[in-house]
Design a protein around this motif. Sequence first.
Motif, PDB file in Angstrom:
ATOM      1  N   GLN A 107       0.828  -1.252   0.362  1.00 51.33           N
ATOM      2  CA  GLN A 107       0.119  -0.274   0.132  1.00 51.33           C
ATOM      3  C   GLN A 107       0.793   1.053   0.230  1.00 51.33           C
ATOM      4  N   GLU A 188      -3.481  -3.632  -0.952  1.00 54.03           N
ATOM      5  CA  GLU A 188      -4.073  -2.574  -1.387  1.00 54.03           C
ATOM      6  C   GLU A 188      -3.036  -0.716  -1.948  1.00 54.03           C
ATOM      7  N   SER A 191      -5.125   2.386  -2.289  1.00 54.95           N
ATOM      8  CA  SER A 191      -5.680   2.655  -1.021  1.00 54.95           C
ATOM      9  C   SER A 191      -4.706   4.471  -0.872  1.00 54.95           C
ATOM     10  N   ALA A 220      -8.134  -5.318  -1.180  1.00 53.76           N
ATOM     11  CA  ALA A 220      -8.779  -3.365  -1.375  1.00 53.76           C
ATOM     12  C   ALA A 220      -9.675  -3.992   0.414  1.00 53.76           C
TER      13      ALA A 220
END
Length: 341
Positions: A107, A188, A191, A220
Motif C-alpha cells: 500500500q 491495497e 488505497s 482492498a
Amino acid sequence: MPGTGPQPMADLLTVNNLKKYFPVKGGLLQRTVAQVQAVDGVSFTMKPGETLGLVGESGCGKSTTGRSILRLIPPSSGTVHFEGRDVLAARGSELKQLRREMQIIFQDPYASLDPRVTVGDSVAEGLKIHGIGTAVEQRDQVRQVMERVGLHPEQARRYPHEFSGGQRQRIGIARALVLQPKLIVCDEPVSALDVSIQSQVLNLLNKLQGEFGLTYLFIAHNLSVVEHISDRVGVMYLGKLVELSDRIELFRNPLHPYTAALMSAIPVPNPRAKRHRIILQGDVPSPINPPAACRFHPRCWLAKEICKEVEPPFEEKVAGHWAACHFSDQVSREPTASTKQ
Ligand code: SF4
C-alpha cells in the motif's frame, strides 16, 4: 469421451484451511493468554491470469492472508500450493524460486523504499538477490521495466523523495515486475492514492496483466475498487471468507448480508438514482474473542437463534458462488427499515 475434450486449466494457487493466529502475551511471565484469530480457515483457488479481489473492513485478515500465502509471515496452519509446489514446506533454492515467482506490491511503497538508495538500485535489488544477469544486463532490465510502468528510464538515478505518490507506486510495481513473477499480491495498492491517480494505477495493472499474463490477488477494503479489476471477488469478515463468486454474479446476487452491506456503501454515479444504504449496527467484534457460530450475527439484520448456535458452512449455493450464511436465500431482499438510511 474422457481425454478428448478441452482440459480444465490447472490452478495456479491453492489455499486450504489457512490460519494465522497471533499470540497475546500477558502477566509477569509474558505467557500466551489469548490468540488473535487474524485468519481462521480460509480456502480458495486461483487460475493463471485471473484477478481475485479480496475485500473486507480493516482488521478482517485480508492482508494477513496475502502475506501468509507469500510466507512473509509464517501461517499457523493450513496449506498453500503454487503450481503444485508446497509453499509452506519449501526450503533453500525451491523457496528462493517461489519468492521470485510470487511478488507483492504494498500500500505504501515509500515505506518499502530506502530513501538513501536510488530508484534504479531499488528496482534492481531483486535481480541482485536472485543473481539474475550481469550488472549491465540488470541496468538494461531496470530501464525496460521502468518504461513499462510509465516512468522515464532516466529517473532511475533519482531518489524516492523526488517522486509523487502515484509514481512511487509505479516504482513498487516495477520492483515486483522486474523478477517476471507469475503471481502478484497487490496489498491495497491504491488505497493511499488520490482518486484520480487510483484509476491510472488500476489501468496500469490491467495493462501489465494483459502483457505479462499476470495473476493478481488484489486486496482492498471496499468493493468499489475491486469492482472493475476482478474476475472473482472474495469477501472476508473477522478472519473468515464469507462469500466467493464470479464478480458479475456477486454484484447481481449477493448471498451474504455483509456483502450486501458493503455493496450498499458503493457511491452511485447518478445523483438521482436511489440506493438503500445498509447501516451495520455496532463495531467489528474483537478477533481475540469472536462471536460464537456465525461471527457476523451481532450485526446481522437477518440473524436468528440458529446463527448464534451453529456456524454456517462455507458452501456452494449456486454453481461457482460460495457463501457462509444460513439464510442466504433472503439476502437479496430489501433490508428492514431499521437498517436503511
Ligand atoms: Fe446473518 Fe445468520 Fe447469515 Fe450469519 S448465518 S450472516 S447471522 S443470517
